[in-house]
Design a protein around this motif. Structure first.
Motif, mmCIF file in Angstrom:
data_model
loop_
_atom_site.group_PDB
_atom_site.id
_atom_site.type_symbol
_atom_site.label_atom_id
_atom_site.label_comp_id
_atom_site.label_asym_id
_atom_site.label_seq_id
_atom_site.Cartn_x
_atom_site.Cartn_y
_atom_site.Cartn_z
ATOM 1 N N ALA A 125 0.816 -1.309 0.184
ATOM 2 C CA ALA A 125 0.120 0.096 -0.021
ATOM 3 C C ALA A 125 0.905 1.412 -0.046
ATOM 4 N N LEU A 126 1.964 1.237 0.767
ATOM 5 C CA LEU A 126 2.741 2.246 0.783
ATOM 6 C C LEU A 126 3.977 2.289 -0.356
ATOM 7 N N GLN A 127 3.906 1.166 -1.079
ATOM 8 C CA GLN A 127 4.880 1.284 -2.188
ATOM 9 C C GLN A 127 6.406 1.301 -1.889
ATOM 10 N N PHE A 128 6.793 0.387 -0.713
ATOM 11 C CA PHE A 128 8.037 0.463 -0.286
ATOM 12 C C PHE A 128 8.620 -0.968 -0.370
ATOM 13 N N ASP A 129 9.887 -1.198 -0.688
ATOM 14 C CA ASP A 129 10.315 -2.621 -0.521
ATOM 15 C C ASP A 129 10.521 -3.275 0.792
ATOM 16 N N PRO A 130 9.777 -4.247 1.193
ATOM 17 C CA PRO A 130 9.842 -4.754 2.465
ATOM 18 C C PRO A 130 11.140 -5.223 2.799
ATOM 19 N N CYS A 131 12.148 -5.526 1.982
ATOM 20 C CA CYS A 131 13.331 -6.166 2.410
ATOM 21 C C CYS A 131 14.056 -4.599 2.941
ATOM 22 N N GLU A 132 13.848 -3.758 2.451
ATOM 23 C CA GLU A 132 14.596 -2.555 2.521
ATOM 24 C C GLU A 132 14.453 -2.138 4.085
ATOM 25 N N LEU A 133 13.150 -2.312 4.384
ATOM 26 C CA LEU A 133 13.249 -2.063 5.954
ATOM 27 C C LEU A 133 13.755 -3.001 6.929
ATOM 28 N N ILE A 134 13.719 -4.180 6.461
ATOM 29 C CA ILE A 134 14.358 -5.436 7.292
ATOM 30 C C ILE A 134 15.864 -4.993 7.185
ATOM 31 N N ARG A 135 16.326 -4.746 6.021
ATOM 32 C CA ARG A 135 17.963 -4.645 5.891
ATOM 33 C C ARG A 135 18.401 -3.439 6.811
ATOM 34 N N LEU A 136 17.596 -2.136 6.898
ATOM 35 C CA LEU A 136 17.852 -1.105 7.484
ATOM 36 C C LEU A 136 17.767 -1.288 9.215
ATOM 37 N N ILE A 137 16.933 -2.004 9.476
ATOM 38 C CA ILE A 137 16.872 -2.472 10.845
ATOM 39 C C ILE A 137 18.022 -3.333 11.404
ATOM 40 N N SER A 138 18.510 -4.367 10.429
ATOM 41 C CA SER A 138 19.367 -5.149 10.666
ATOM 42 C C SER A 138 20.780 -4.607 10.671
ATOM 43 N N ASN A 139 21.014 -3.584 9.724
ATOM 44 C CA ASN A 139 22.310 -2.814 9.938
ATOM 45 C C ASN A 139 22.383 -1.925 11.239
ATOM 46 N N GLU A 140 21.317 -1.600 11.645
ATOM 47 C CA GLU A 140 21.038 -0.595 13.054
ATOM 48 C C GLU A 140 21.504 -1.435 14.202
ATOM 49 N N VAL A 141 21.060 -2.841 14.116
ATOM 50 C CA VAL A 141 21.001 -3.495 15.225
ATOM 51 C C VAL A 141 22.701 -4.082 15.338
#
Length: 290
Positions: free
Chosen positions: A63-79
């Motif tokens: 619905a928001l037209q973003f890559d779901p993997c992008e969010l996961i990668r971003l959080i993983s890098n922050e962790v």
């Protein structure tokens, strides 16, 4: 994987979902309409009141037209870049291990909290779990270590551990036995069904819904067994009157592995039985909502 409702990573996930929505200049109402959901759905997952499952997350990403993997990668890098408590305190894993082993009270406290964390991991993966919450330990009005909404009903779960000194292994039958200490950490005033009050460390019948006993000490693996509050043995302490004994739960409860009645190894089976029997409470009564 830890329970997503309780981790900083999940909090960060919610923040990013809000940012993605705002970047599209969409209100909660507009997003809800795109998802064919009520506005409260968006409000609750953004505030953390409601846990998203994978399918719901993918629907929001679409619905928001973003890559779901992008969010996961971003959080993983922050962790990966986030300092641990050992980094902050400048202690090594070996030093922390020595501290825990040299201080039994510290080990017991940490072990109890780790057990709660492991329990949340298990429960959060159940289909039908709509929300999970741990209330403040100091809130005496909210008894139970874990409050969940399973389908449409709320249940509170009390987490307890085995006494290591009571554990025995029957090599011939390949069974374990022990006792779980099921009482409060300190004495407090409880109200009996008759309306009388009593100062005690024991827990009441009806004070929580389900007892979860972690059985890690049996074979050094994280597994639990579960029983209804109402099925637990009453106190037999001679200091208490018959009325008090009937209202109070025994402080030491026999536990075996494999489990025996009244315990279940699968919480889902017990929850389904309780749902069918009309047990549990309205989520709004304990400050939860699905």
């Amino acid at each position: 994987m830890t329970s997503s409702v309780f981790t900083e990573q999940y909090g960060r996930c919610r923040e990013l979902l809000v940012q993605y929505r705002q970047a599209k200049s969409m209100t909660q109402v507009q997003l809800a309409e795109a998802l064919n959901r009520p506005q409260s759905f968006v409000s609750k997952y953004e505030s953390g009141e409601r846990r998203l499952d994978l399918v719901e997350y993918l629907e929001i990403a679409n619905a928001l037209q973003f890559d779901p993997c992008e969010l996961i990668r971003l959080i993983s890098n922050e962790v990966l870049s986030e300092p641990t408590i050992m980094d902050e305190w400048e202690v090594t894993a070996q030093e922390l291990t020595i501290l825990v082993r040299e201080n039994p009270s510290l080990r017991g406290m940490l072990f109890g909290y780790v057990a709660e964390l492991k329990l949340r991991e298990i429960v959060s993966a159940f289909p039908g779990i709509r929300a999970i919450k741990k209330f403040d330990d100091h809130d005496r009005k909210k008894k139970g270590d874990l409050h969940i909404i399973y389908h449409h009903r709320a249940f509170n779960v009390e987490s307890k551990s085995l006494q290591t000194s009571q554990i025995k292994f029957d090599a011939e039958n390949q069974t374990w036995s022990g006792k779980a200490q099921v009482d409060a950490s300190d004495s407090r005033i409880v109200t009996l069904p008759s309306g009388r009050t009593l100062k005690t460390t024991l827990l009441l019948r009806g004070e929580f819904d389900i007892l979860a006993v972690n059985c890690y000490e049996f074979n050094q693996t994280w597994h639990f067994q579960f029983a209804r509050n109402r099925d637990l043995p009453c106190s037999s302490y001679k200091k208490y009157s018959p009325e008090e004994q009937d209202a109070l739960i025994s402080s030491l409860i026999p536990v075996t592995w494999p489990p025996r009645s009244p315990f279940h190894s699968d919480l889902r089976v017990l929850l389904d039985e309780m749902l069918e029997a009309g047990e549990g409470s309205d989520p709004s009564e304990i400050g939860l909502d699905c």
